[in-house]
Design an enzyme around this catalytic site. Sequence first.
Site, PDB file in Angstrom:
ATOM      1  N   SER A 141       5.212  93.286  -5.476  1.00 46.06           N
ATOM      2  CA  SER A 141       5.249  94.566  -4.780  1.00 46.06           C
ATOM      3  C   SER A 141       4.792  95.689  -5.725  1.00 46.06           C
ATOM      4  O   SER A 141       3.734  95.578  -6.332  1.00 46.06           O
ATOM      5  CB  SER A 141       6.644  94.812  -4.211  1.00 46.06           C
ATOM      6  OG  SER A 141       6.612  95.863  -3.262  1.00 46.06           O
ATOM      7  N   ASP A 260       3.316  91.972   7.063  1.00 51.23           N
ATOM      8  CA  ASP A 260       4.015  92.989   6.274  1.00 51.23           C
ATOM      9  C   ASP A 260       4.228  94.266   7.082  1.00 51.23           C
ATOM     10  O   ASP A 260       3.274  94.889   7.544  1.00 51.23           O
ATOM     11  CB  ASP A 260       3.202  93.299   5.014  1.00 51.23           C
ATOM     12  CG  ASP A 260       4.023  93.980   3.930  1.00 51.23           C
ATOM     13  OD1 ASP A 260       5.014  94.647   4.272  1.00 51.23           O
ATOM     14  OD2 ASP A 260       3.668  93.840   2.747  1.00 51.23           O
ATOM     15  N   HIS A 315       6.895  91.019   4.072  1.00 52.22           N
ATOM     16  CA  HIS A 315       6.757  91.464   2.690  1.00 52.22           C
ATOM     17  C   HIS A 315       7.685  90.694   1.749  1.00 52.22           C
ATOM     18  O   HIS A 315       8.903  90.659   1.940  1.00 52.22           O
ATOM     19  CB  HIS A 315       7.070  92.962   2.613  1.00 52.22           C
ATOM     20  CG  HIS A 315       6.838  93.567   1.266  1.00 52.22           C
ATOM     21  ND1 HIS A 315       5.583  93.721   0.733  1.00 52.22           N
ATOM     22  CD2 HIS A 315       7.705  94.055   0.342  1.00 52.22           C
ATOM     23  CE1 HIS A 315       5.676  94.284  -0.458  1.00 52.22           C
ATOM     24  NE2 HIS A 315       6.949  94.485  -0.731  1.00 52.22           N
TER      25      HIS A 315
END
Length: 356
Positions: A141, A260, A315
């Site tokens: 991330s 996501d 995600h």
Amino acid sequence: MISIYQQGLLAFLAFSPFLTSALVILPEAVSNLEVRSSYRPAQQPISPQSPSSTITPLPLVIWHGLGDSFDADGIKEAVSIAEAINEGTYVKTVQLGKDGPSDRSATFFGNVTEQIEEVCNQLASDNILRTAPAINALGFSQGGQFLRAYVERCNFPPVRNLVTFGSQHNGISDFQGCASVFDLICQAANGLLKLGTWSDFVQSRLVPAQYFRDPENLPHYLKSSNFLADVNNERALKNKTYADNIASLNKFVMYMFADDTTVIPKQSAWFAEYNKTSEVVTPLAERQMYKEDWIGLRRLAEKGGLVFDLLEGEHMRFSDKDLKRVLREYFGPVRIDEDGSIWDDVDLGRSPQDEL
């Protein structure tokens, strides 16, 4: 202008236990892995023609994402898998803060420029990393764009392969929504971010604000962004070192999560531009930053070093099988010659069973 009340909110949030996008590895076979935590390079001669060559995995640096910490279960599991898949891998996890809670707090609050400088110093002073011919880097991330910034700004020790998972390379154009209207801490955080995104106060203290980028409001972004506008070389004065360092990578692999909804827009993981009004996605290859090679991506692509890949799911929701595949493909053992040259031509003799 940030009020005393808003500053109080910020101080309160710094100690809050909320988590937004921590790493989750879905268990499949991790319990069967033999874990080795010490660094023991598997060195051996390649051939009579190169008796001084060695085969060894390069050290690996991992930078976690928003709401995670170096000692979180998911990160420790990723480290264990990395050590087991490529035996002898020395793994360094980025840590900002003296313990887990303070490291987690630093994913929300802090000056990203100062944080990256601190990591540059950490890696350069690590005896194993600084004496290695190169290192590999894995960013989860927001840790992905921060490791890219490390490559651009420092790159000592130099990174060979950089892999990012669901990173916000082109920023975020909206802050993550709260799961509930009754989640007052989340609502207050988002309210503070939206109220003063471009203020010096917020840009130097709230981490997600420093990679906020609204394509429909670029003037404010270019003027006030503390981090992303610089590392993406979007201002008139370009930093040539940034482009040269990215172009020097062997591989830059960017994974986007197909479903996501945490990263807005998800296409940011591939440096794509998303227009919220028209919903048109402009891929990297069609953007000015690529055509004029602002950060070296075009040069890297021309030598086959730029990779776009897709993972199914939300995600940071991936299986240990996904992670093992990445670790084998991009962080496996390499051949290092006496002059420091690094080669991928290592036959490990793995069987299909190894892919499970």
